[in-house]
Design an enzyme around this catalytic site. Structure first.
Site, mmCIF file in Angstrom:
data_model
loop_
_atom_site.group_PDB
_atom_site.id
_atom_site.type_symbol
_atom_site.label_atom_id
_atom_site.label_comp_id
_atom_site.label_asym_id
_atom_site.label_seq_id
_atom_site.Cartn_x
_atom_site.Cartn_y
_atom_site.Cartn_z
ATOM 1 N N ARG A 1 -5.878 -2.874 4.537
ATOM 2 C CA ARG A 1 -5.706 -1.727 5.423
ATOM 3 C C ARG A 1 -6.621 -1.924 6.633
ATOM 4 O O ARG A 1 -7.772 -2.339 6.483
ATOM 5 C CB ARG A 1 -6.073 -0.413 4.724
ATOM 6 C CG ARG A 1 -5.063 0.062 3.681
ATOM 7 C CD ARG A 1 -3.742 0.506 4.313
ATOM 8 N NE ARG A 1 -2.793 1.025 3.347
ATOM 9 C CZ ARG A 1 -1.869 0.292 2.693
ATOM 10 N NH1 ARG A 1 -1.766 -0.998 2.915
ATOM 11 N NH2 ARG A 1 -1.045 0.868 1.841
ATOM 12 N N GLU B 1 -1.762 1.980 13.616
ATOM 13 C CA GLU B 1 -0.438 1.339 13.471
ATOM 14 C C GLU B 1 0.649 2.306 13.874
ATOM 15 O O GLU B 1 0.573 3.474 13.498
ATOM 16 C CB GLU B 1 -0.240 0.882 12.023
ATOM 17 C CG GLU B 1 -1.224 -0.228 11.649
ATOM 18 C CD GLU B 1 -1.080 -0.707 10.205
ATOM 19 O OE1 GLU B 1 -0.150 -0.257 9.506
ATOM 20 O OE2 GLU B 1 -1.896 -1.520 9.785
ATOM 21 N N HIS C 1 2.259 -5.311 9.600
ATOM 22 C CA HIS C 1 2.085 -4.730 8.267
ATOM 23 C C HIS C 1 3.333 -4.998 7.401
ATOM 24 O O HIS C 1 3.996 -4.068 6.943
ATOM 25 C CB HIS C 1 1.806 -3.215 8.359
ATOM 26 C CG HIS C 1 1.210 -2.648 7.101
ATOM 27 N ND1 HIS C 1 0.378 -1.551 7.094
ATOM 28 C CD2 HIS C 1 1.329 -3.021 5.801
ATOM 29 C CE1 HIS C 1 0.019 -1.278 5.847
ATOM 30 N NE2 HIS C 1 0.581 -2.147 5.048
HETATM 31 C C1 DGY Z 1 1.394 -1.469 0.185
HETATM 32 O O1 DGY Z 1 2.207 -1.530 -0.747
HETATM 33 O O2 DGY Z 1 0.367 -0.782 0.128
HETATM 34 C C2 DGY Z 1 1.726 -2.218 1.419
HETATM 35 O O3 DGY Z 1 0.636 -2.370 2.246
HETATM 36 C C3 DGY Z 1 2.828 -1.505 2.152
HETATM 37 O O4 DGY Z 1 2.336 -0.294 2.633
#
Ligand code: DGY
Length: 319
Positions: free
Chosen positions: A237, A266, A285
């Site tokens: 993240r 994002e 992402h």
């Molecule tokens: C997750 O599964 O957390 C991926 O980053 C997609 O958001």
């Protein structure tokens, strides 16, 4: 009366069908948080399934019957777990089914950043590859036999370690809340302090979930400890990293390159300096975004939401 499940964001047809076999589905593939139809459906919802919707007190006030929230993602930083517990609402995510796919993305970022794949791709496509070939200052760095530091040795971390150890003969260092003895035995991973990891790794790969403790964890002091040849990878993240410190570390050549699937904001703002840097490989992402894996995530989330609204055992509860 059938339980009501609100689906926000697009969901594969087979997962929708599965939910429809026991529940009434209210489907909002292009939902807007304040859309009156969405709010009306929330008011009747027993279950909620999707990804990324910030669940706060205001939203819960609008969903008085809610019993379960099924996140169609492994990350769950959109959920306030204490708040959900207070309201007696269960929550699930999709661990495991995406580990291999995200690990592939991380390897792709490591290889692309170290071997300058995207930069050299632009060089070739711009017609700059001339008779004189290319310059020594376009050389990359090796990945094989280097040291990989994994911060956060969960399912994805272990899957990256497997690839790095068996595929690339890499030495693995890791830092985690708890020791992962199986990873130590199987992939030769060595547990170390955060400072040791930062100082000794050629590739620093952050894979922790975003929590109050991990927010801004990779900061100026962390970058200052890294090698000047370090390649930094983030596919967890964005806010786990202090992005201003990352930009500064790259601009001042404190580190060599970065591969990023995630950003503080994002979608990333077009003026973000990271987008101007040749030594930064960026992705939108998409760590888990393959057709096969997204279908598995959708189905697992669907099974969870149905279990939650029918009083069955949740397959992958967060708590
Ligand atoms: C997750 O599964 O957390 C991926 O980053 C997609 O958001």
């Amino acid at each position: 009366m059938k339980p009501v499940v609100v689906v926000y964001k697009p969901l594969y047809e087979e997962a929708l069908q599965y939910i429809r076999s026991t529940c009434e589905v209210e489907y909002f593939p292009g939902y807007e948080r304040n859309d009156s139809n969405f709010l009306e459906a929330l008011g009747r919802a027993d279950g909620l399934i999707g990804s990324g919707l910030k669940v706060d007190e205001a939203l819960l006030q609008q969903a008085p019957n809610l019993k379960v929230i099924a996140n169609k993602s492994v990350g769950y930083d959109n959920l306030d777990l204490e708040l959900l517990k207070k309201h007696g609402i269960r929550a699930t995510n999709t661990p495991g089914v995406l580990d291999d796919t995200v690990a592939d993305t991380i390897m792709a970022l490591m290889l692309a950043a170290a071997r300058r794949v995207t930069e050299l791709d632009r060089f070739v496509k711009a017609g700059s590859w001339s008779e004189k070939g290319f310059d020594d200052d376009q050389f990359g760095l090796d990945v094989h036999h280097k040291t990989l530091g994994i911060i956060g040795m969960g399912g994805i971390g272990r899957t990256v370690a497997k690839r790095a150890h068996f595929g690339f003969d890499m030495n693995i260092l890791y830092h985690n809340r708890s020791r992962q003895e199986k990873a130590e035995r199987t992939y030769g991973a060595v547990y170390c302090t955060m400072d040791e990891l930062l100082e000794q790794s050629d590739f620093v790969c952050v894979m922790t979930p975003l929590t109050e403790e991990t927010k801004g964890m990779i900061d100026q002091a962390a970058f200052a400890r890294m090698k000047s040849t370090a390649v930094f990878i983030n596919a967890s993240r964005g806010p786990v990293v202090n992005e201003a410190a990352l930009i500064q570390a790259l601009q001042s050549k404190q580190i060599w390159a970065a591969g990023l699937d995630v950003f503080e904001q994002e979608p990333v703002h077009p003026d973000n300096p990271l987008l101007q840097m040749e030594n930064v490989v960026t992705l939108p992402h998409i760590g888990s975004a393959t057709e096969e894996t997204r279908r598995k995530m959708a189905m697992l989330a669907a099974e969870n939401v149905v279990a939650g609204v029918t009083g069955e055992t949740l397959k992958t509860p967060i708590f």
